[in-house]
Design a protein around this motif. Sequence first.
Motif, mmCIF file in Angstrom:
data_model
loop_
_atom_site.group_PDB
_atom_site.id
_atom_site.type_symbol
_atom_site.label_atom_id
_atom_site.label_comp_id
_atom_site.label_asym_id
_atom_site.label_seq_id
_atom_site.Cartn_x
_atom_site.Cartn_y
_atom_site.Cartn_z
ATOM 1 N N THR A 53 0.275 0.394 -11.894
ATOM 2 C CA THR A 53 0.452 0.308 -10.447
ATOM 3 C C THR A 53 1.651 -0.569 -10.102
ATOM 4 O OG1 THR A 53 -1.051 -1.551 -10.399
ATOM 5 C CG2 THR A 53 -1.998 0.621 -10.052
ATOM 6 N N GLN A 54 2.057 -1.393 -11.078
ATOM 7 C CA GLN A 54 3.194 -2.268 -10.806
ATOM 8 C C GLN A 54 4.540 -1.551 -10.918
ATOM 9 O OE1 GLN A 54 1.235 -5.282 -12.950
ATOM 10 N NE2 GLN A 54 0.301 -5.051 -10.914
ATOM 11 N N ASN A 55 4.681 -0.726 -11.970
ATOM 12 C CA ASN A 55 6.005 -0.087 -12.088
ATOM 13 C C ASN A 55 6.097 1.235 -11.317
ATOM 14 O OD1 ASN A 55 4.608 1.478 -13.950
ATOM 15 N ND2 ASN A 55 5.531 0.470 -15.731
ATOM 16 N N GLY A 67 -3.088 6.275 -2.411
ATOM 17 C CA GLY A 67 -4.135 5.514 -1.733
ATOM 18 C C GLY A 67 -4.784 4.465 -2.606
ATOM 19 N N GLY A 68 -4.031 4.002 -3.596
ATOM 20 C CA GLY A 68 -4.518 2.896 -4.396
ATOM 21 C C GLY A 68 -5.647 3.244 -5.342
ATOM 22 N N SER A 69 -5.838 4.534 -5.597
ATOM 23 C CA SER A 69 -6.927 4.881 -6.522
ATOM 24 C C SER A 69 -6.416 4.887 -7.954
ATOM 25 C CB SER A 69 -7.501 6.248 -6.165
ATOM 26 O OG SER A 69 -7.320 7.162 -7.210
ATOM 27 N N ASN A 70 -7.299 4.625 -8.891
ATOM 28 C CA ASN A 70 -6.881 4.577 -10.283
ATOM 29 C C ASN A 70 -7.134 5.886 -11.029
ATOM 30 O OD1 ASN A 70 -5.607 2.088 -10.643
ATOM 31 N ND2 ASN A 70 -7.594 1.055 -10.537
ATOM 32 N N SER A 71 -7.554 6.911 -10.312
ATOM 33 C CA SER A 71 -7.765 8.200 -10.968
ATOM 34 C C SER A 71 -6.417 8.899 -11.149
ATOM 35 C CB SER A 71 -8.724 9.048 -10.132
ATOM 36 O OG SER A 71 -8.321 9.030 -8.786
ATOM 37 N N PRO A 72 -6.346 9.871 -12.048
ATOM 38 C CA PRO A 72 -5.074 10.565 -12.296
ATOM 39 C C PRO A 72 -4.475 11.098 -10.997
ATOM 40 C CG PRO A 72 -6.726 11.259 -13.885
ATOM 41 C CD PRO A 72 -7.429 10.381 -12.899
#
Lengths: 328, 164
Positions: A59-61, A70-75
């Motif tokens: 999420t940083q790069n 939307g800030g989700s960590n799913s693919p």
Amino acid sequence: MAQVIEWVNPGEDEIIWRYPNEVIKWGAQLIVHEYEVAVFMRDGKIYDVLGPGRHTLTTQNLPLLYRLVGGSNSPFKATVIFVSMKQFQGRYGGETQTRELAPVKYYGVYWFKVADPVLFITEVVGGQSLYDTADVTKFIRAYFNEGMMKHLSAYSIVDLFQNLDMVSTQVKVKLMEDFRRLGLELVDVKIEGVNTTDEWRQRLFWIMQTGNAQAVMQMDTAKQVAAELGKSEGAAIGTGMVVMPQLLQQPAQPAQPAQPYAGGGVPPAGYQQPAQQAGQEICPYCGKPIPAGARFCPYCGHEIKRCPNGHVVPEGAKFCPVCGAKIE
Amino acid sequence: MGKETSIVEKLELVIPGFHGYKKKELIREDDRLVRGKVADTLALARREMERALQRCAMVSCAQLVAIDNLRKKLMALESRVRHAEAGYRGYFDRVKFKEEELNRLLEYDAKMIELAEEILNEVKALNGQIANPQALGMAVLNLDDKLVNFEEVLGKRMSFAAGE
Ligand SMILES: [Zn+2]
Ligand SMILES: [Zn+2]
């Protein structure tokens, strides 16, 4: 196993490569080689750009994409396009017309590279929906050619054949600007050849012989020029004719050595330029200087016709432009 | 304060992050930083050169082809400086520099940076003389001198770094 996004073994001529899988997982390994850039796109819009290195996608790069999903960590879905920052060579060739509408063919080589990958992707790849190297290369060549045609058509035929170095440098500078608009850097351009029709080569020959572009241009055909010029001493092409009568009075002398055009820039159309230097003959077919007495042009291979006194005469001439001798 | 110290300080000032080749694991990184700085300065000069070329083409100045040749020379130097790491051997693989070696390297670095700046200034001067044929001819010659000068120092620095 972690997803690996890498452009494996790009070919010599490959400018871009699109990673075929559009579903990207956080934590995927992105490998960007030296001279490459990876651009993340979605719906034709560019989000994040990563340079050479081995990156774990976080999420940083990829902050812009992360925000987008939307800030989700799913693919998430994204198009990854690799852009090569190496220098490429392209060949070009085309036809255009000079300022006096003489048809001109030209060909050569150009070298370019991507200078601004984001602009390049926006203008070319995304803008034209070209996601494949072959299409991109074709587009760039067409764009180059279009510019070449447009810029060359601003010159006269004498400029093209007599000042090709200067003309090609000027055209190159203009094309550089055109290329910059696409995020590309035009490194260099070489014009390897220009050519025109027989008719125009002969006209060119007369222009260079007499130094009077205007008068020659007023004739309908090169044959008419040849006939007119040969008619009688000093008759020919009107008041503008300075060199001819003088030459006609000195039979068997080579053409007067003349001051070559001394200024730097491309001279205006119709300027007086007796082209021959001392001992130098000019091929009436390609306009290049040939060795004295040559029977064939070393540049274009054309046979060189001569008058009984050995002067070069163009095809269709009834009289020698230098000594006035009748041509069989 | 010794001469070397002042060179290092000067370099540290113009190159953020530069360690003066003092940490062995950062020697290559320092080299990359120096070359990056020099290449960036040359890139600025190249951009300025392209502007000069455009202006020259607009007014059909006599030095167009000469200026274009200088542009190409400049570009070649820029990419030589930027992508020099390939195949580096020798001093940069050493664990530690001997003092006089280190001083020599630092001197080369300082000289490269100085010359790159001079090139940039020379190009700016050239760009200001496009409409003045006499001065432009001189500016072209001056720039050419600077480029030759730079190439010499670059060559020496590279063969030094390669341990020759
Ligand atoms: Zn020829
Ligand atoms: Zn003759």
